[in-house]
Design an enzyme around this catalytic site. Structure first.
Site, PDB file in Angstrom:
ATOM      1  CB  THR A  51      -0.907   0.065   1.257  1.00  0.00           C
ATOM      2  OG1 THR A  51      -0.082  -0.067   2.414  1.00  0.00           O
ATOM      3  CG2 THR A  51      -1.946  -1.033   1.279  1.00  0.00           C
ATOM      4  CG  LEU A 139       8.546  -2.195   7.090  1.00  0.00           C
ATOM      5  CD1 LEU A 139       9.256  -2.967   8.187  1.00  0.00           C
ATOM      6  CD2 LEU A 139       7.591  -3.104   6.339  1.00  0.00           C
ATOM      7  CB  ALA A 140       3.516   2.727   8.048  1.00  0.00           C
ATOM      8  CE1 TYR A 235       3.853  11.610  10.767  1.00  0.00           C
ATOM      9  CE2 TYR A 235       6.094  12.434  10.659  1.00  0.00           C
ATOM     10  CZ  TYR A 235       5.160  11.466  10.358  1.00  0.00           C
ATOM     11  OH  TYR A 235       5.548  10.340   9.668  1.00  0.00           O
ATOM     12  CE  LYS A 244       8.542   8.176   9.741  1.00  0.00           C
ATOM     13  NZ  LYS A 244       8.667   7.004   8.851  1.00  0.00           N
ATOM     14  CG  LEU A 273       0.490  11.327  -0.032  1.00  0.00           C
ATOM     15  CD1 LEU A 273       0.300   9.898   0.295  1.00  0.00           C
ATOM     16  CD2 LEU A 273       0.770  11.513  -1.501  1.00  0.00           C
TER      17      LEU A 273
HETATM   18  P1  NAD Z   1       0.926   2.364   4.539  1.00  0.00           P
HETATM   19  O1  NAD Z   1       0.156   2.064   5.776  1.00  0.00           O
HETATM   20  O2  NAD Z   1       0.177   2.663   3.302  1.00  0.00           O
HETATM   21  O3  NAD Z   1       1.928   1.121   4.203  1.00  0.00           O
HETATM   22  C1  NAD Z   1       2.581   0.375   5.175  1.00  0.00           C
HETATM   23  C2  NAD Z   1       3.160  -0.885   4.568  1.00  0.00           C
HETATM   24  O4  NAD Z   1       3.890  -1.575   5.607  1.00  0.00           O
HETATM   25  C3  NAD Z   1       2.128  -1.894   4.041  1.00  0.00           C
HETATM   26  O5  NAD Z   1       2.644  -2.525   2.894  1.00  0.00           O
HETATM   27  C4  NAD Z   1       2.026  -2.918   5.178  1.00  0.00           C
HETATM   28  O6  NAD Z   1       1.605  -4.226   4.765  1.00  0.00           O
HETATM   29  C5  NAD Z   1       3.477  -2.948   5.624  1.00  0.00           C
HETATM   30  N1  NAD Z   1       3.673  -3.435   6.993  1.00  0.00           N
HETATM   31  C6  NAD Z   1       3.237  -2.909   8.159  1.00  0.00           C
HETATM   32  N2  NAD Z   1       3.679  -3.648   9.202  1.00  0.00           N
HETATM   33  C7  NAD Z   1       4.418  -4.659   8.680  1.00  0.00           C
HETATM   34  C8  NAD Z   1       5.132  -5.745   9.232  1.00  0.00           C
HETATM   35  N3  NAD Z   1       5.209  -5.954  10.546  1.00  0.00           N
HETATM   36  N4  NAD Z   1       5.747  -6.602   8.376  1.00  0.00           N
HETATM   37  C9  NAD Z   1       5.681  -6.442   7.027  1.00  0.00           C
HETATM   38  N5  NAD Z   1       5.045  -5.402   6.451  1.00  0.00           N
HETATM   39  C10 NAD Z   1       4.412  -4.535   7.267  1.00  0.00           C
HETATM   40  O7  NAD Z   1       1.937   3.512   4.941  1.00  0.00           O
HETATM   41  P2  NAD Z   1       2.594   4.737   4.134  1.00  0.00           P
HETATM   42  O8  NAD Z   1       1.872   5.970   4.499  1.00  0.00           O
HETATM   43  O9  NAD Z   1       2.842   4.407   2.715  1.00  0.00           O
HETATM   44  O10 NAD Z   1       3.978   4.826   4.926  1.00  0.00           O
HETATM   45  C11 NAD Z   1       5.169   4.259   4.452  1.00  0.00           C
HETATM   46  C12 NAD Z   1       6.319   5.102   4.938  1.00  0.00           C
HETATM   47  O11 NAD Z   1       6.215   6.414   4.373  1.00  0.00           O
HETATM   48  C13 NAD Z   1       6.323   5.289   6.471  1.00  0.00           C
HETATM   49  O12 NAD Z   1       7.651   5.284   6.921  1.00  0.00           O
HETATM   50  C14 NAD Z   1       5.709   6.678   6.628  1.00  0.00           C
HETATM   51  O13 NAD Z   1       6.096   7.306   7.824  1.00  0.00           O
HETATM   52  C15 NAD Z   1       6.293   7.373   5.403  1.00  0.00           C
HETATM   53  N6  NAD Z   1       5.590   8.619   5.005  1.00  0.00           N
HETATM   54  C16 NAD Z   1       4.227   8.660   4.918  1.00  0.00           C
HETATM   55  C17 NAD Z   1       3.609   9.869   4.576  1.00  0.00           C
HETATM   56  C18 NAD Z   1       2.105   9.982   4.473  1.00  0.00           C
HETATM   57  O14 NAD Z   1       1.596  11.097   4.486  1.00  0.00           O
HETATM   58  N7  NAD Z   1       1.387   8.898   4.336  1.00  0.00           N
HETATM   59  C19 NAD Z   1       4.376  11.005   4.282  1.00  0.00           C
HETATM   60  C20 NAD Z   1       5.769  10.901   4.311  1.00  0.00           C
HETATM   61  C21 NAD Z   1       6.364   9.691   4.682  1.00  0.00           C
END
Ligand code: NAD
Length: 392
Positions: A51, A139-140, A235, A244, A273
């Site tokens: 995702t 990973l999140a 955050y 982070k 986002l």
């Molecule tokens: P998301 O929830 O869409 O995706 C998380 C992914 O991690 C998924 O594929 C899930 O299956 C996987 N996952 C979670 N726990 C797991 C585990 N124990 N083992 C294996 N897989 C696991 O999250 P996202 O928003 O795409 O976030 C991804 C990264 O990007 C994070 O580090 C987040 O902090 C960073 N980020 C997000 C944003 C935002 O606004 N969404 C902005 C900047 C950075």
């Protein structure tokens, strides 16, 4: 089964397989419309591939660079009575398209923090792909089991130092209200660092190195959000921000310990986002609804796939990418520049329960939220019976 969204709080508890596949297809179409990304790595490991930003990274690698991809995710498979999670169906959709395009793709579903998953990845790489030249760490997760001690650590979303009161929007109750968050204890800060900091990223690189699976000049990146004043208290300068910051430490440690292979490790700073992870963070639905409004008006709005395409094209794939003053690949300038932030701040100060829908782009936010689970896509017939047992 005919599937309609079941929303509980900030999460949707079901997902639509055809909608998820259509959403993956849209992202593939976007990448193809932009053309190949030069110098894309050919053997890519994506941790958190199902995702959000991780899925987008996998799609850009495969469909913008012809890469073989091995993905790791933590998703629920469907049963006769319950749909699978969105990430399950996204992965099924991705596999179908990769197969059609003749691209190698394999996905391992399980806990990326565990030693067992690291071993499964090593075995799969040895059998199928060989050395990797790009490792995406996306990973999140709200918790992590320490692979050595078995202790479970939970992350918290709290300010650091002092309590903080701010506006938030409750997506469930359609209500703008104040929330007060007490400051985190030192233990809560350390636990959040344990879950979302750089330790596991380093363990992955160590495991791959020990198995001789890192190619010379291999690159790796982990994703962060830095933001500005409006989001700092909850955050950037809060528990999650502390975790982070630990990514910066880990990036430097990886570069140092893998110097003989010239591994380049970067923290990439991306825009805010709607993803499953961000919708769980207080304040974010309100903030994101406002930035969607402002950035769409400015013509700078981007989703995951656009951000990641630009990250690969403009920074990650460059021999010597330009970094910001913290050594990060900074992709968030269109959101965090002073002029745009001033517009968001002005809206933030005015927003009330009464004018929220007028001042914000909550309609856009909600559409993106539903899309995360395969709903609200124009091309999909939501009255049709679908096979929910799809897999890969
Ligand atoms: P998301 O929830 O869409 O995706 C998380 C992914 O991690 C998924 O594929 C899930 O299956 C996987 N996952 C979670 N726990 C797991 C585990 N124990 N083992 C294996 N897989 C696991 O999250 P996202 O928003 O795409 O976030 C991804 C990264 O990007 C994070 O580090 C987040 O902090 C960073 N980020 C997000 C944003 C935002 O606004 N969404 C902005 C900047 C950075």
């Amino acid at each position: 089964m005919v599937i309609k969204p079941k929303i509980r709080g900030f999460i949707c508890t079901n997902a639509h397989p055809v909608g998820c596949a259509a959403s993956v297809q849209q992202q593939i179409d976007y990448v193809k419309s932009q053309g190949d990304v030069p110098n894309t790595a050919k053997n890519v490991l994506v941790l958190g591939c199902s995702t959000g930003y991780g899925l987008a990274s996998r799609i850009v690698s495969a469909f913008g660079g012809g890469a073989k991809t091995l993905g790791v995710c933590f998703e629920k498979e469907p049963t006769e009575r319950k749909t699978g999670t969105a990430g399950w169906y996204n992965t099924a959709g991705f596999h179908a398209k990769a197969k059609e395009a003749g691209l190698y793709a394999k996905t391992l579903n399980g806990d990326a923090f565990s030693k067992e998953m690291k071993q499964q990845v090593i075995d799969t790489l040895k059998a199928d792909m060989g050395k990797v030249d790009l490792v995406i760490y996306s990973l999140a997760s709200p918790r992590r089991t320490d692979p050595e001690t078995g202790e479970v650590y939970k992350s918290t979303l709290k300010p650091v130092g002092q309590a903080y009161t701010t506006k938030t929007y409750d997506t469930d109750k359609d209500k703008v209200h104040d929330i007060s968050l007490e400051p985190a204890s030192e233990e809560e800060i350390q636990n959040t660092i344990k879950v979302m900091g750089g330790e596991d990223w380093e363990l992955w690189l160590d495991a791959l190195d020990q198995a001789d699976l890192l190619a010379d000049n291999c690159k790796t990146t982990a994703y962060t959000y830095v933001g500005k004043e409006l989001t700092w208290p909850i955050y950037g300068q809060a528990t999650i921000g502390k975790a982070k910051e630990d990514l910066d430490r880990a990036a430097a440690a990886i570069v140092k310990s893998k110097a003989s292979k010239n591994v380049q490790a970067y923290v990439s700073s991306l825009k805010a986002l709607v993803t499953q992870a961000s919708s769980a963070i207080p304040v974010m639905p309100l903030y994101i609804s406002l930035i969607y409004k402002v950035m769409k008006e400015e013509g700078t709005h981007q989703g995951c796939i656009e951000q990641i395409y630009d990250l690969f094209n403009e920074k990650l794939n460059q021999a010597k990418p330009t970094v910001d003053e913290n050594g990060r690949l900074y992709m968030n300038g269109k959101e965090t520049n002073d002029a745009t932030q001033a517009k968001i701040k002005a809206l933030w100060d005015q927003v009330t329960q009464e004018n929220f829908h007028e001042l914000s782009d909550y309609a856009g936010y909600h559409h993106e939220f539903l899309k995360l689970f395969g709903f609200d896509l124009e091309s999909v017939d939501y009255e049709a019976e679908v096979d929910t047992l799809a897999g890969w």
